[in-house]
Design a protein around this motif. Sequence first.
Motif, PDB file in Angstrom:
ATOM      1  N   GLY A  29      41.349 -88.587  57.149  1.00  0.00           N
ATOM      2  CA  GLY A  29      42.697 -88.558  56.605  1.00  0.00           C
ATOM      3  C   GLY A  29      43.346 -87.199  56.748  1.00  0.00           C
ATOM      4  O   GLY A  29      42.735 -86.228  57.203  1.00  0.00           O
ATOM      5  N   PRO A  30      44.627 -87.106  56.349  1.00  0.00           N
ATOM      6  CA  PRO A  30      45.369 -85.848  56.501  1.00  0.00           C
ATOM      7  C   PRO A  30      44.729 -84.700  55.741  1.00  0.00           C
ATOM      8  O   PRO A  30      44.207 -84.880  54.643  1.00  0.00           O
ATOM      9  CB  PRO A  30      46.745 -86.195  55.926  1.00  0.00           C
ATOM     10  N   ALA A  31      44.773 -83.533  56.361  1.00  0.00           N
ATOM     11  CA  ALA A  31      44.316 -82.330  55.667  1.00  0.00           C
ATOM     12  C   ALA A  31      45.240 -82.042  54.491  1.00  0.00           C
ATOM     13  O   ALA A  31      46.418 -82.407  54.510  1.00  0.00           O
ATOM     14  CB  ALA A  31      44.316 -81.144  56.636  1.00  0.00           C
ATOM     15  N   PRO A  32      44.734 -81.382  53.445  1.00  0.00           N
ATOM     16  CA  PRO A  32      45.592 -81.030  52.312  1.00  0.00           C
ATOM     17  C   PRO A  32      46.757 -80.152  52.753  1.00  0.00           C
ATOM     18  O   PRO A  32      46.711 -79.546  53.829  1.00  0.00           O
ATOM     19  CB  PRO A  32      44.643 -80.266  51.383  1.00  0.00           C
ATOM     20  N   PRO A  33      47.793 -80.060  51.954  1.00  0.00           N
ATOM     21  CA  PRO A  33      48.931 -79.212  52.305  1.00  0.00           C
ATOM     22  C   PRO A  33      48.476 -77.801  52.668  1.00  0.00           C
ATOM     23  O   PRO A  33      47.670 -77.199  51.952  1.00  0.00           O
ATOM     24  CB  PRO A  33      49.783 -79.220  51.032  1.00  0.00           C
ATOM     25  N   GLY A  34      48.969 -77.311  53.776  1.00  0.00           N
ATOM     26  CA  GLY A  34      48.577 -75.981  54.219  1.00  0.00           C
ATOM     27  C   GLY A  34      47.264 -75.944  54.955  1.00  0.00           C
ATOM     28  O   GLY A  34      46.823 -74.878  55.378  1.00  0.00           O
ATOM     29  N   ASP A  35      46.599 -77.114  55.112  1.00  0.00           N
ATOM     30  CA  ASP A  35      45.316 -77.162  55.815  1.00  0.00           C
ATOM     31  C   ASP A  35      44.380 -76.103  55.239  1.00  0.00           C
ATOM     32  O   ASP A  35      43.845 -75.247  55.942  1.00  0.00           O
ATOM     33  CB  ASP A  35      45.555 -76.940  57.310  1.00  0.00           C
ATOM     34  N   ASP A  36      44.180 -76.166  53.931  1.00  0.00           N
ATOM     35  CA  ASP A  36      43.523 -75.114  53.152  1.00  0.00           C
ATOM     36  C   ASP A  36      42.126 -74.782  53.679  1.00  0.00           C
ATOM     37  O   ASP A  36      41.260 -75.658  53.777  1.00  0.00           O
ATOM     38  CB  ASP A  36      43.444 -75.553  51.695  1.00  0.00           C
ATOM     39  N   THR A  37      41.896 -73.516  54.011  1.00  0.00           N
ATOM     40  CA  THR A  37      40.618 -73.084  54.571  1.00  0.00           C
ATOM     41  C   THR A  37      39.486 -73.257  53.575  1.00  0.00           C
ATOM     42  O   THR A  37      38.381 -73.689  53.944  1.00  0.00           O
ATOM     43  CB  THR A  37      40.708 -71.612  55.017  1.00  0.00           C
ATOM     44  N   THR A  38      39.731 -72.940  52.312  1.00  0.00           N
ATOM     45  CA  THR A  38      38.675 -73.060  51.303  1.00  0.00           C
ATOM     46  C   THR A  38      38.214 -74.505  51.164  1.00  0.00           C
ATOM     47  O   THR A  38      37.012 -74.794  51.151  1.00  0.00           O
ATOM     48  CB  THR A  38      39.166 -72.534  49.943  1.00  0.00           C
ATOM     49  N   ALA A  39      39.172 -75.432  51.100  1.00  0.00           N
ATOM     50  CA  ALA A  39      38.816 -76.847  50.988  1.00  0.00           C
ATOM     51  C   ALA A  39      38.079 -77.330  52.236  1.00  0.00           C
ATOM     52  O   ALA A  39      37.152 -78.140  52.151  1.00  0.00           O
ATOM     53  CB  ALA A  39      40.069 -77.677  50.756  1.00  0.00           C
ATOM     54  N   TRP A  40      38.477 -76.832  53.374  1.00  0.00           N
ATOM     55  CA  TRP A  40      37.838 -77.194  54.639  1.00  0.00           C
ATOM     56  C   TRP A  40      36.375 -76.778  54.634  1.00  0.00           C
ATOM     57  O   TRP A  40      35.477 -77.548  54.993  1.00  0.00           O
ATOM     58  CB  TRP A  40      38.610 -76.551  55.767  1.00  0.00           C
ATOM     59  N   PHE A  41      36.103 -75.562  54.174  1.00  0.00           N
ATOM     60  CA  PHE A  41      34.723 -75.089  54.146  1.00  0.00           C
ATOM     61  C   PHE A  41      33.915 -75.769  53.050  1.00  0.00           C
ATOM     62  O   PHE A  41      32.698 -75.942  53.182  1.00  0.00           O
ATOM     63  CB  PHE A  41      34.687 -73.567  53.985  1.00  0.00           C
ATOM     64  N   GLU A  42      34.568 -76.169  51.968  1.00  0.00           N
ATOM     65  CA  GLU A  42      33.865 -76.947  50.945  1.00  0.00           C
ATOM     66  C   GLU A  42      33.422 -78.293  51.496  1.00  0.00           C
ATOM     67  O   GLU A  42      32.311 -78.766  51.214  1.00  0.00           O
ATOM     68  CB  GLU A  42      34.758 -77.132  49.722  1.00  0.00           C
ATOM     69  N   LEU A  43      34.284 -78.920  52.291  1.00  0.00           N
ATOM     70  CA  LEU A  43      33.910 -80.179  52.936  1.00  0.00           C
ATOM     71  C   LEU A  43      32.737 -79.953  53.884  1.00  0.00           C
ATOM     72  O   LEU A  43      31.783 -80.743  53.910  1.00  0.00           O
ATOM     73  CB  LEU A  43      35.102 -80.743  53.706  1.00  0.00           C
ATOM     74  N   LEU A  44      32.792 -78.880  54.643  1.00  0.00           N
ATOM     75  CA  LEU A  44      31.716 -78.563  55.574  1.00  0.00           C
ATOM     76  C   LEU A  44      30.396 -78.392  54.843  1.00  0.00           C
ATOM     77  O   LEU A  44      29.346 -78.885  55.284  1.00  0.00           O
ATOM     78  CB  LEU A  44      32.074 -77.284  56.340  1.00  0.00           C
ATOM     79  N   ALA A  45      30.431 -77.689  53.711  1.00  0.00           N
ATOM     80  CA  ALA A  45      29.201 -77.400  52.975  1.00  0.00           C
ATOM     81  C   ALA A  45      28.638 -78.640  52.288  1.00  0.00           C
ATOM     82  O   ALA A  45      27.420 -78.828  52.224  1.00  0.00           O
ATOM     83  CB  ALA A  45      29.467 -76.303  51.946  1.00  0.00           C
ATOM     84  N   SER A  46      29.508 -79.486  51.776  1.00  0.00           N
ATOM     85  CA  SER A  46      29.041 -80.624  50.978  1.00  0.00           C
ATOM     86  C   SER A  46      28.874 -81.898  51.795  1.00  0.00           C
ATOM     87  O   SER A  46      28.141 -82.811  51.409  1.00  0.00           O
ATOM     88  CB  SER A  46      30.018 -80.898  49.834  1.00  0.00           C
ATOM     89  N   GLY A  47      29.555 -81.967  52.935  1.00  0.00           N
ATOM     90  CA  GLY A  47      29.537 -83.185  53.727  1.00  0.00           C
ATOM     91  C   GLY A  47      30.528 -84.194  53.179  1.00  0.00           C
ATOM     92  O   GLY A  47      30.943 -84.129  52.027  1.00  0.00           O
TER      93      GLY A  47
END
Length: 285
Positions: A29-47
């Motif tokens: 689905g769509p990335a959060p507003p601003g394509d937030d880097t922190t949220a992106w790396f949280e997804l990477l870490a948690s799966g």
Amino acid sequence: MPKFARIATVAGGPTHWAVQQGNDLIDLGPAPPGDDTTAWFELLASGASASALARGQRCDPSRVEWHTPVRRPGKVICLGLNYSAHAAEGGNAAPEYPSFFMRGATSLIAHEAALVRPRVSDKLDFEAELAVVIGQRARHLTEANALQAVAGYACFNDGTLRDYQRRTAQWTIGKNFDGTGAFGPWLVSAADLPAGASGLKIESRLNGRVMQSDNTDHMVVSVAQALVLLSEVLTLEPGDVIAMGTPAGVGYARTPPVWMQPGDRIEIEIDGIGLLSNPVVQEKN
């Protein structure tokens, strides 16, 4: 292991986050507003969660538009001569201190985007590299804690205009032509790879022909050592990218030299991380 990517499901459309599961590419689905880097790396870490995977849409990898694993890195720092055999093929010894240089974000392109041979030179060379993506703000790291700053790893092609590189003692000018640094498509969590991405086969292929083939164990300066040296000088920030140098086999060192030509396809592959592939085109007048 899951591999994460930033994509658009339609050309020029909004960024979506996606994950490869087996042979499937699943649009989360769509990335959060601003394509937030922190949220992106949280997804990477948690799966991706089971519910996110269940909601996700399977998509055809050949029909999506790929984005680079980091939207716009604040810093792209590269190591030169970090494999002894590559240093030797150019008549050099591996330096006692790494040959650091920087690339600008405007030089970067994504998987399947066109790698551009500029109109001012025909000496466009390939360099297969391991890219380290920083996940947290860090300064004065030690070898004991340096790898904690790494979010994940990706493939990188440090495309270089060799004649421009040699016009000056500094390499920056030959390393920053627009559209010459390919990056991606996958970002793989550091937790899913050996520490420091060690022991991984790294290879480049030009039109299917193997040009470079080596192992990340043969880097002169390891990922941890590079981060220690860099963090002595500057603050590493989330989204920064460190390109760890290229093995022997580059085009300029061959007899006769092999340069990338319009119509070629260059592939960079690293075990456990994936395949980065780009067609080569001529810059438009």
